[in-house]
Design a protein around this motif. Structure first.
Motif, PDB file in Angstrom:
ATOM      1  N   GLU A  68       0.851  -1.186   0.000  1.00  0.00           N
ATOM      2  CA  GLU A  68       0.000   0.000   0.000  1.00  0.00           C
ATOM      3  C   GLU A  68       0.892   1.243   0.000  1.00  0.00           C
ATOM      4  O   GLU A  68       1.714   1.428   0.907  1.00  0.00           O
ATOM      5  N   CYS A  69       0.715   2.084  -0.999  1.00  0.00           N
ATOM      6  CA  CYS A  69       1.506   3.321  -1.056  1.00  0.00           C
ATOM      7  C   CYS A  69       1.017   4.261   0.055  1.00  0.00           C
ATOM      8  O   CYS A  69      -0.158   4.593   0.103  1.00  0.00           O
ATOM      9  N   PRO A  70       1.917   4.672   0.968  1.00  0.00           N
ATOM     10  CA  PRO A  70       1.461   5.518   2.076  1.00  0.00           C
ATOM     11  C   PRO A  70       1.049   6.926   1.630  1.00  0.00           C
ATOM     12  O   PRO A  70       0.427   7.642   2.389  1.00  0.00           O
ATOM     13  N   TYR A  71       1.380   7.300   0.406  1.00  0.00           N
ATOM     14  CA  TYR A  71       1.017   8.641  -0.074  1.00  0.00           C
ATOM     15  C   TYR A  71      -0.334   8.657  -0.776  1.00  0.00           C
ATOM     16  O   TYR A  71      -1.102   9.603  -0.624  1.00  0.00           O
ATOM     17  N   CYS A  72      -0.616   7.624  -1.595  1.00  0.00           N
ATOM     18  CA  CYS A  72      -1.881   7.555  -2.346  1.00  0.00           C
ATOM     19  C   CYS A  72      -2.940   6.754  -1.623  1.00  0.00           C
ATOM     20  O   CYS A  72      -4.114   6.847  -1.957  1.00  0.00           O
ATOM     21  N   GLY A  73      -2.511   5.863  -0.729  1.00  0.00           N
ATOM     22  CA  GLY A  73      -3.462   4.924  -0.153  1.00  0.00           C
ATOM     23  C   GLY A  73      -3.826   3.831  -1.148  1.00  0.00           C
ATOM     24  O   GLY A  73      -4.710   3.019  -0.894  1.00  0.00           O
ATOM     25  N   ARG A  99       9.415   2.533  -4.893  1.00  0.00           N
ATOM     26  CA  ARG A  99       8.879   3.740  -5.520  1.00  0.00           C
ATOM     27  C   ARG A  99       7.581   3.396  -6.247  1.00  0.00           C
ATOM     28  O   ARG A  99       7.514   2.403  -6.973  1.00  0.00           O
ATOM     29  N   HIS A 100       6.560   4.235  -6.022  1.00  0.00           N
ATOM     30  CA  HIS A 100       5.270   4.034  -6.688  1.00  0.00           C
ATOM     31  C   HIS A 100       5.396   4.605  -8.103  1.00  0.00           C
ATOM     32  O   HIS A 100       4.871   5.673  -8.413  1.00  0.00           O
ATOM     33  N   VAL A 101       6.073   3.849  -8.943  1.00  0.00           N
ATOM     34  CA  VAL A 101       6.604   4.421 -10.179  1.00  0.00           C
ATOM     35  C   VAL A 101       5.532   4.758 -11.209  1.00  0.00           C
ATOM     36  O   VAL A 101       5.605   5.788 -11.870  1.00  0.00           O
ATOM     37  N   GLY A 157       2.424   5.263 -10.350  1.00  0.00           N
ATOM     38  CA  GLY A 157       1.382   5.982  -9.614  1.00  0.00           C
ATOM     39  C   GLY A 157       1.846   7.389  -9.297  1.00  0.00           C
ATOM     40  O   GLY A 157       2.204   8.140 -10.198  1.00  0.00           O
ATOM     41  N   CYS A 158       1.939   7.702  -7.995  1.00  0.00           N
ATOM     42  CA  CYS A 158       2.268   9.073  -7.600  1.00  0.00           C
ATOM     43  C   CYS A 158       3.731   9.418  -7.819  1.00  0.00           C
ATOM     44  O   CYS A 158       4.112  10.584  -7.760  1.00  0.00           O
ATOM     45  N   GLY A 159       4.575   8.410  -8.052  1.00  0.00           N
ATOM     46  CA  GLY A 159       5.980   8.682  -8.305  1.00  0.00           C
ATOM     47  C   GLY A 159       6.823   8.841  -7.054  1.00  0.00           C
ATOM     48  O   GLY A 159       8.021   9.094  -7.149  1.00  0.00           O
TER      49      GLY A 159
HETATM   50 ZN   LIG Z   1       1.584   6.399  -4.488  1.00  0.00          ZN
END
Ligand SMILES: [Zn+2]
Lengths: 107, 185
Positions: free
Chosen positions: A5-10, A57-59, A61-63
């Motif tokens: 789970e990306c902690p920035y985008c959820g 890295r959420h490559v 997604g949000c980057g």
């Molecule tokens: Zn993300």
């Protein structure tokens, strides 16, 4: 398939949406450091069978870069957390200890 | 200025879902502190939409505002007005740490319509499209390229990708929507 789970985008993203960045929480040894420290910083990495802290890295997604604590043997994920920290937060450590009371600890 | 044309100039394909290139779409990247009142004001001025929360896309009278990351928004507006909105937002945000760029001509947009629109997207992307609802935007990949998509209603999705891969995106969308390729038949 590893799912984090990306902690920035959820967003719950599988590893095809992510890019692995290797071991987390390395201390950088740059100009002025000893050859031995510099070599260790550049080349030596932990390769545990078990609990591991990594950068991802959420490559697509949000980057953003973030951290993940997971088990290299079972692929169990203990949690993901912000990149803006030098060491794993208490909640993540507790999640690992809950599963593995015998865990030798971070570091 | 020369006459602007979209990547595939409205190409379309009919399968079990319809895939159309959406033509010229104005797109603005806005980066900055999303909690600032100035940014919210700029979003409102350009699109009429409210500030989107994490993972959301909001709609206003003049366009949409999509949440792209904790410090980035995508404003979808009328292509002809994008440059003016950028100029206005750059001025209103001059005193903030913010960046406003017209990316309209760096992108391509597709509209996928049909009952099984979620299935078409699910064939190409790792996103859980069955769980998506209108009002959410997902940045992910389709096959080998980055893309973002959102549902405008239960039967319509809009998908944004880089213009340089517009033909690739159209080809894989066509392939996923081809008649006979329905899921679960
Ligand atoms: Zn993300």
């Amino acid at each position: 398939m590893l799912i984090l789970e990306c902690p920035y985008c959820g967003v719950v993203a599988d590893e095809t949406d992510l890019h692995g960045g290797g071991e987390a929480h390395l201390k950088r040894f740059g100009p002025g450091s000893s050859d031995e420290d510099f070599q260790t910083y550049l080349f030596h990495r932990a390769n545990p069978k078990g609990v591991h802290f990594e950068r991802w890295r959420h490559v697509s997604g949000c980057g953003k870069w973030f951290h993940a604590a997971r088990n290299t043997m079972t692929l169990e994920v203990y949690g993901t957390y912000s990149a803006q920290t030098y060491e794993p937060p208490k909640a993540i450590i507790n999640a690992v200890i809950k599963k593995h009371p015998e865990w030798e600890g971070y570091k | 200025m020369s006459n602007a044309v979209s990547a595939l100039q409205g190409a379309s394909f009919d399968g079990y879902c319809k895939v159309e290139e959406a033509g010229l779409v104005g797109m603005i990247t806005l980066r900055g502190d999303l909690s600032s009142a100035g940014v919210a004001k700029a979003v409102k001025a350009a699109t009429g939409a409210a500030m989107p929360g994490q993972g959301e896309i909001t709609e206003g009278a003049k366009g949409r505002a999509g949440w792209m990351s904790p410090d980035e928004l995508l404003l979808i507006v009328d292509h002809a007005k994008a440059a003016d909105f950028v100029a206005a937002a750059s001025k209103s945000l001059a005193k903030e740490h913010a960046l406003v760029v017209n990316v309209s001509d760096a992108r391509a947009v597709y509209r996928v319509t049909g009952d099984a629109v979620r299935e078409v997207l699910a064939k190409l992307s790792p996103a859980d499209t069955a769980a998506m609802v209108p009002g959410q935007i997902r940045r992910t990949r389709i096959a080998q390229i980055p893309a973002a998509f959102y549902l405008t209603d239960e039967k319509t999705a809009e998908l944004i990708c880089f213009r340089s891969v517009a033909q690739y995106a159209f080809d894989i969308l066509k392939d996923a929507a081809m008649s006979g390729g329905e899921v679960g038949v």
